[in-house]
Design an enzyme around this catalytic site. Structure first.
Site, PDB file in Angstrom:
ATOM      1  N   ARG A 131       2.169   9.020  -6.119  1.00 17.95           N
ATOM      2  CA  ARG A 131       1.904  10.561  -6.637  1.00 17.95           C
ATOM      3  C   ARG A 131       2.103  10.791  -8.065  1.00 17.95           C
ATOM      4  O   ARG A 131       1.738  11.735  -8.525  1.00 17.95           O
ATOM      5  CB  ARG A 131       2.528  11.432  -5.797  1.00 17.95           C
ATOM      6  CG  ARG A 131       2.243  11.232  -3.977  1.00 17.95           C
ATOM      7  CD  ARG A 131       0.789  11.290  -3.839  1.00 17.95           C
ATOM      8  NE  ARG A 131       0.553  11.271  -2.459  1.00 17.95           N
ATOM      9  CZ  ARG A 131      -0.691  11.111  -1.913  1.00 17.95           C
ATOM     10  NH1 ARG A 131      -1.527  10.585  -2.578  1.00 17.95           N
ATOM     11  NH2 ARG A 131      -0.771  11.302  -0.662  1.00 17.95           N
ATOM     12  N   ASP A 144       0.793   2.337   3.829  1.00 17.37           N
ATOM     13  CA  ASP A 144      -0.141   3.461   3.188  1.00 17.37           C
ATOM     14  C   ASP A 144       0.608   4.755   3.315  1.00 17.37           C
ATOM     15  O   ASP A 144       0.042   5.867   3.839  1.00 17.37           O
ATOM     16  CB  ASP A 144      -1.415   3.632   4.488  1.00 17.37           C
ATOM     17  CG  ASP A 144      -2.400   4.564   3.407  1.00 17.37           C
ATOM     18  OD1 ASP A 144      -2.294   4.743   2.218  1.00 17.37           O
ATOM     19  OD2 ASP A 144      -3.426   5.169   4.152  1.00 17.37           O
ATOM     20  N   ASN A 160      -4.698   6.275  -7.155  1.00 17.72           N
ATOM     21  CA  ASN A 160      -5.249   7.731  -7.308  1.00 17.72           C
ATOM     22  C   ASN A 160      -4.181   8.986  -7.407  1.00 17.72           C
ATOM     23  O   ASN A 160      -4.129   9.829  -6.926  1.00 17.72           O
ATOM     24  CB  ASN A 160      -5.919   7.955  -5.804  1.00 17.72           C
ATOM     25  CG  ASN A 160      -5.152   7.810  -4.750  1.00 17.72           C
ATOM     26  OD1 ASN A 160      -3.962   7.143  -4.879  1.00 17.72           O
ATOM     27  ND2 ASN A 160      -5.354   8.309  -3.408  1.00 17.72           N
ATOM     28  N   HIS A 190       0.792  -1.182  -0.044  1.00 14.03           N
ATOM     29  CA  HIS A 190      -0.069  -0.130  -0.146  1.00 14.03           C
ATOM     30  C   HIS A 190       0.810   1.283  -0.032  1.00 14.03           C
ATOM     31  O   HIS A 190       1.369   1.784   1.016  1.00 14.03           O
ATOM     32  CB  HIS A 190      -0.927  -0.003   1.361  1.00 14.03           C
ATOM     33  CG  HIS A 190      -2.153   0.859   1.185  1.00 14.03           C
ATOM     34  ND1 HIS A 190      -3.411   0.285   1.345  1.00 14.03           N
ATOM     35  CD2 HIS A 190      -2.380   2.257   0.856  1.00 14.03           C
ATOM     36  CE1 HIS A 190      -4.406   1.569   1.213  1.00 14.03           C
ATOM     37  NE2 HIS A 190      -3.582   2.631   0.742  1.00 14.03           N
TER      38      HIS A 190
HETATM   39 ZN   LIG Z   1      -7.038   4.073   1.832  1.00 11.23          ZN
END
Ligand SMILES: [Zn+2]
Length: 427
Positions: A67, A308, A97, A63
Site C-alpha cells: 500500500r 494476497d 497497485n 503476493h
Molecule cells: Zn489479484
C-alpha cells in the site's frame, strides 16, 4: 551477531533435508549444521534452544500489497514488513497497485529505499505490465527490471487486450522474469462482488462466475505457449482453473500457480451475513472449488501458497457489502492456516514448507529459500503444536480485515531471522 540454533528439527526442502541438528549462522550467512557445538569456536555465539521446534528457510510470499506509496492509512512498508516477520516471512513480493502505480523505476526505487530503511524483511517489488495498470501502453519494464523488479503484473486488473499481453510477454523474455496474472475477464465479472451461484442469488448480490477467471487463464496459457515466457497465475480460485493449469503443465507449458489460504479453506457461504471481511477478488468459491485447489496443491498443479495480503482500513470495510473494497489481511495467519492442510493430510509438512520457500524462490529466480551453506541467513523457527485463537486486533498489520478471526489454530512462529538478525521473537 553470530547465532547457533540448537537441537532443532531442521527441514529444508531445497536439500531434501529433515533431521535433528544445529544451525550455525555467521555474519548473516548460513554456516552449516555443526555436530559438535561444545567447541570453543562457538563460545561467542548467541545460542537459541530450538528443542521441539522446526527450523526452516524463512517463508517467501509472492503476493503482498504493501500500500505504500499512496495508501499509508491501509499499510506502510514498515507495518507490512512487521506483519510479515510475525507471520514467519523473510521475503515478500509486493504488487504494483500503489498510488502512484509502480510502473517506472522511480517508484521501484522509492519502495526499495523505504524497505531498506524501514522494513524488517526483504521486499522485492513487482512492476506493472502497463502504464497505470490501464491495459493500454507497456510500462517502463526494462528500467524497472534494472531497478530491482522481479516480475511484472497488473494485479487487481487484467490486461484485457490480448495483443498488448502478447507484447508484454515477448518483451519481458529478454529479462528472464515472470509475468504474474490476476486472471479476470472484466466483461464477465462486470460489477460482481462475490462468487456467482446459489449464495449470491439468495443474498441478492451480483456474482462473479468461475469463467471470468478461467477464460483469462486459458488465454494466457495460450500466449505463454506462443511466447515461451514464464507465466505465473496468481490466486487460483476455481476448479476449472486447476484443470486448465494441470493440463498445460502436462504438456510442458512454462506455467506456475499459487493459491491462498482463504481459497483453500472457505466457501462462499462465509459471505451470508454480508461479511465484508470475506469480500475478496477473486471471490471465495464453493466446496467443489476448494477440493480442487487442495488436490492441485497436493499433486503439484499449484506450486505455491501465497497470501494476497490486502489490508484495508476498518472504515472502508465497515460499509455495505457492495461498496466495500476487496481484500483480506493474510500475512499473520498463513502459516497456521496452511499447517491445517498438514493436519488434514492434504500435504506433508515438508511439502507445505516447500510451497513457502524453495518453490516460490524458483518462480522469481531468487537465490533464497534454502539453508545451504553460504546462503543468506533467512530462517523461521516455529512449532506446530502451540494452540491459539486468531485475534485480528492483535495483528501488526494495519489491516485487521480477516474472515478467520476467532478461528482456532495450531502452530506459532517463535523467531524470524533475516540476514542473521532476529527481527521477530515470540516464545
Ligand atoms: Zn489479484
Amino acid at each position: 551477531m553470530n547465532l547457533l540454533l540448537e537441537n532443532a528439527k531442521i527441514i529444508d526442502p531445497s536439500q531434501d533435508l529433515n533431521k535433528k541438528g544445529n544451525v550455525a549462522i555467521e555474519e548473516g550467512k548460513i554456516k552449516g549444521f555443526p555436530k559438535k557445538i561444545s567447541d570453543s569456536r562457538y563460545k561467542h555465539y548467541k545460542r537459541i534452544d530450538c528443542t521441539g521446534k522446526i527450523v526452516s528457510p524463512g517463508l517467501i510470499d509472492l503476493h503482498v500489497h504493501l500500500r505504500e506509496p499512496g495508501y499509508e492509512y491501509k499499510e506502510t512498508i514498515k507495518t507490512g514488513t512487521e506483519a510479515a516477520a510475525a507471520g514467519g516471512f523473510t521475503t515478500i513480493v509486493c504488487m504494483p497497485n500503489t498510488n502512484p502505480i509502480n510502473d517506472n523505476a522511480s517508484v521501484t526505487e522509492f519502495i526499495l529505499y523505504k524497505a531498506r530503511t524501514e522494513g524488517l524483511v526483504n521486499v522485492l517489488p513487482i512492476g506493472a505490465i502497463t502504464i497505470g495498470e490501464e491495459g493500454q501502453d507497456l510500462a517502463h519494464i526494462g528500467e524497472m527490471y534494472e531497478a530491482g523488479c522481479v516480475g511484472i503484473s497488473d494485479d487487481g486488473m487484467s490486461v484485457m487486450d490480448s495483443g498488448i499481453m502478447r507484447s508484454a510477454m515477448d518483451y519481458v523474455k529478454a529479462f528472464n522474469i515472470p509475468v504474474l496474472i490476476h486472471a479476470e475477464d472484466k466483461g464477465l465479472s462486470c460489477d460482481g462482488v462475490m462468487n456467482e451461484g446459489f449464495t449470491s442469488t439468495v443474498l441478492g448480490l451480483r456474482g462473479i462466475p468461475n469463467s471470468s477467471e478461467e477464460v483469462m487463464i486459458a488465454r494466457d496459457i495460450n500466449l505463454c505457449e506462443l511466447t515461451g515466457t514464464h507465466l505465473h497465475i496468481c490466486h487460483v480460485s476455481t476448479r476449472g482453473s486447476v484443470r486448465l493449469i494441470r493440463e498445460a503443465k502436462s504438456r510442458g507449458v512454462n506455467v506456475t500457480a499459487e493459491a491462498t489460504p482463504h481459497h483453500f479453506h472457505l466457501t462462499d457461504e462465509i459471505v451470508k451475513d454480508y461479511n465484508t471481511f470475506a469480500k475478496v477478488n477473486p471471490p471465495i468459491r464453493t466446496s467443489a472449488d476448494v477440493q480442487a485447489i487442495r488436490q492441485g496443491l497436493a499433486d503439484g498443479t499449484i506450486d505455491v501458497i501465497a497470501t494476497d495480503h490486502a489490508p484495508h482500513s476498518e472504515d472502508e470495510k465497515k460499509v455495505e457489502f457492495d461498496k466495500a473494497p476487496f481484500g483480506i489481511s493474510g500475512l499473520e495467519t498463513a502459516l497456521q492456516l496452511s499447517l491445517q492442510l498438514v493436519e488434514q493430510d492434504v500435504i506433508s509438512l515438508e511439502y507445505m514448507i516447500s510451497k513457502f520457500t524453495n518453490i516460490p524462490a524458483k518462480v522469481i529466480g531468487l537465490d533464497k529459500g534454502t539453508l545451504k551453506e553460504g546462503a543468506d541467513a533467512d530462517l523461521v523457527v516455529f512449532n506446530t503444536e502451540d494452540k491459539s485463537v486468531i485475534d485480528r486486533h492483535k495483528f501488526y498489520s494495519k489491516g485487521k480485515n480477516t474472515p478467520f478471526h476467532d478461528w482456532k489454530v495450531k502452530g506459532k512462529v517463535n523467531y524470524t531471522i533475516v540476514n542473521g538478525r532476529i527481527v521477530y521473537k515470540n516464545l
